[in-house]
Design a protein around this motif. Structure first.
Motif, short mmCIF file in Angstrom:
data_model
loop_
_atom_site.label_atom_id
_atom_site.label_comp_id
_atom_site.label_asym_id
_atom_site.label_seq_id
_atom_site.Cartn_x
_atom_site.Cartn_y
_atom_site.Cartn_z
N ASP A 29 0.86 -1.19 0.00
CA ASP A 29 0.00 0.00 0.00
C ASP A 29 0.89 1.24 0.00
OD1 ASP A 29 -2.99 0.97 0.63
OD2 ASP A 29 -1.55 2.25 1.66
N CYS A 32 1.29 7.40 2.50
CA CYS A 32 0.87 8.81 2.41
C CYS A 32 0.53 9.20 0.97
CB CYS A 32 1.96 9.72 2.95
SG CYS A 32 2.39 9.37 4.64
N PHE A 33 -0.27 8.36 0.29
CA PHE A 33 -0.61 8.67 -1.10
C PHE A 33 -1.60 9.82 -1.22
CE2 PHE A 33 0.71 6.11 -4.91
CZ PHE A 33 1.96 5.83 -4.38
N THR A 34 -2.27 10.14 -0.15
CA THR A 34 -3.15 11.31 -0.19
C THR A 34 -2.29 12.53 -0.55
OG1 THR A 34 -4.40 10.24 1.56
CG2 THR A 34 -4.91 12.55 1.13
N ASP A 47 -6.85 8.89 -11.35
CA ASP A 47 -5.96 9.34 -12.42
C ASP A 47 -5.54 8.11 -13.22
OD1 ASP A 47 -3.79 10.16 -14.00
OD2 ASP A 47 -3.44 11.86 -12.66
N ASP A 76 -3.93 2.88 -4.38
CA ASP A 76 -2.47 2.80 -4.21
C ASP A 76 -2.04 1.42 -3.69
OD1 ASP A 76 -3.51 2.99 -1.66
OD2 ASP A 76 -1.94 4.31 -0.92
P1 DGT Z 1 -1.32 5.39 4.31
O1 DGT Z 1 -1.64 4.27 3.37
O2 DGT Z 1 -1.82 5.11 5.67
O3 DGT Z 1 0.12 5.79 4.28
O4 DGT Z 1 -2.16 6.70 3.82
P2 DGT Z 1 -2.67 7.06 2.38
O5 DGT Z 1 -2.73 8.54 2.30
O6 DGT Z 1 -1.86 6.37 1.31
O7 DGT Z 1 -4.17 6.50 2.36
P3 DGT Z 1 -4.86 5.22 1.72
O8 DGT Z 1 -3.88 4.19 1.26
O9 DGT Z 1 -5.90 4.75 2.68
O10 DGT Z 1 -5.64 5.82 0.48
C1 DGT Z 1 -5.05 6.10 -0.76
C2 DGT Z 1 -5.01 7.59 -1.03
O11 DGT Z 1 -4.41 7.81 -2.29
C3 DGT Z 1 -6.37 8.24 -1.05
O12 DGT Z 1 -6.31 9.47 -0.34
C4 DGT Z 1 -6.62 8.54 -2.51
C5 DGT Z 1 -5.23 8.63 -3.08
N1 DGT Z 1 -5.22 8.17 -4.47
C6 DGT Z 1 -4.95 6.93 -4.92
N2 DGT Z 1 -5.11 6.88 -6.27
C7 DGT Z 1 -5.50 8.13 -6.66
C8 DGT Z 1 -5.82 8.72 -7.92
O13 DGT Z 1 -5.78 8.07 -8.98
N3 DGT Z 1 -6.18 10.03 -7.93
C9 DGT Z 1 -6.23 10.77 -6.77
N4 DGT Z 1 -6.59 12.04 -6.85
N5 DGT Z 1 -5.95 10.24 -5.57
C10 DGT Z 1 -5.57 8.95 -5.52
#
Ligand code: DGT
Ligand code: MG
Ligand code: MG
Ligand code: MG
Ligand code: MG
Length: 269
Positions: A29, A32-34, A47, A76
């Motif tokens: 995973d 911080c993909f946000t 995207d 992600d």
């Molecule tokens: P983490 O996994 O705990 O480090 O935190 P995140 O921020 O990676 O959160 P996660 O894995 O629960 O959710 C994936 C995030 O990535 C979510 O905020 C949306 C973003 N994301 C993934 N693919 C895309 C995309 O194609 N376009 C946009 N705008 N955002 C995306």
């Protein structure tokens, strides 16, 4: 290499071998993909370049590690299934967790049909966990769980961003509006306010991406071994090089998917 008096420090290492005779699923995973998506101006909520990049990286990983039977990706994240009898890296967890592929430039620099180029700000990083599953049912349910999650997240994100980008709501207003809504409510909001029929949204967004090796399907259906070479090693090398990875956006929930592809879960199932 000569032994030294320092060699004993190796004795502190504690390699973890994953339980034998169990399926292994590796789940990556993005970290911080946000933030990563925002700083690289990813289109919202999906995207296509990012998803195709993830898919291409997963395909390359499957070519590199032929033991991988199946992969499933959304957002992600990516999951990779290894068979019960997998002996890769002697099933050492830390080895299995360290798979990295780098294809960013092909997807975000210059090949986007006139769109603005997106410079690479920082390499993405991924956390990865390995989980052992003893039963076929666990594996089927694991992938169902991932696809249900894909469905729920994408329906929410599609509705949320329609309210913000098309409906002019602030983000907190859109979040409030969606609080406690059912899937049917979200479908209704999309259709009545924005003329969007959710079922017509691209399947890659709604269902995620399922990846498997093509020659296995052909082998299974035609009953003819596809690659003929002299030695088993050469045969294996050629097989790996030629392996075509098929990417589908199909239902993986329920028995149909597995019944049509019995080889994915190995013999005795
Ligand atoms: P983490 O996994 O705990 O480090 O935190 P995140 O921020 O990676 O959160 P996660 O894995 O629960 O959710 C994936 C995030 O990535 C979510 O905020 C949306 C973003 N994301 C993934 N693919 C895309 C995309 O194609 N376009 C946009 N705008 N955002 C995306
Ligand atoms: Mg995470
Ligand atoms: Mg993440
Ligand atoms: Mg995620
Ligand atoms: Mg080394």
């Amino acid at each position: 290499m000569a032994n030294s008096k320092y060699d004993y420090v190796r004795g502190f290492e504690a390699p973890h071998h994953l339980l034998r005779d169990t399926y292994i699923i590796l789940r990556l995973d993005g970290r911080c993909f946000t933030k990563f998506a925002a700083s690289h101006h990813f289109q919202k909520p999906n995207d296509p370049r990012a998803l195709h990049l993830m898919n291409a990286s997963a395909s390359a990983t499957m070519r590199f590690i032929p033991e991988i039977a199946l992969a499933f990706g959304q957002s992600d994240g990516f999951s990779f299934l290894l068979p019960r009898e997998c002996a890769l890296f002697d099933r050492r967890e830390e080895k299995l967790l360290s798979i990295v592929v780098f294809l960013w430039p092909q997807y975000f620099a210059g090949e986007t049909g006139g769109e603005e180029q997106r410079p690479f700000m920082a390499p993405p990083s991924f956390d990865c966990r390995a989980t052992c599953y003893p039963h076929v049912e666990n594996v089927k349910h694991y992938f169902s769980w991932r696809q249900v999650d894909t469905y729920n997240n994408n329906l929410y994100n599609t509705t949320f961003w329609a309210l913000v980008l098309k409906g002019g709501l602030k983000r907190h207003e859109a979040a409030e509006e969606l609080q406690g809504t059912s899937s049917a409510d979200k479908n209704e909001i999309l259709f009545s306010r924005f003329g969007i029929n959710y079922n017509n949204e691209p399947a890659i967004y709604r269902k995620g991406s399922v990846q498997q090796k093509q020659q296995e399907e052909e082998h299974e259906t035609a009953g003819i071994p596809k690659f003929k070479s002299k030695t088993p090693r050469k045969k294996e090398e050629k097989r790996t090089r030629k392996t075509k990875i098929v990417i589908d956006h199909v239902d993986i929930i329920g028995e149909g998917f597995w019944e049509r592809r019995p080889w994915l879960l190995g013999s005795g199932n």
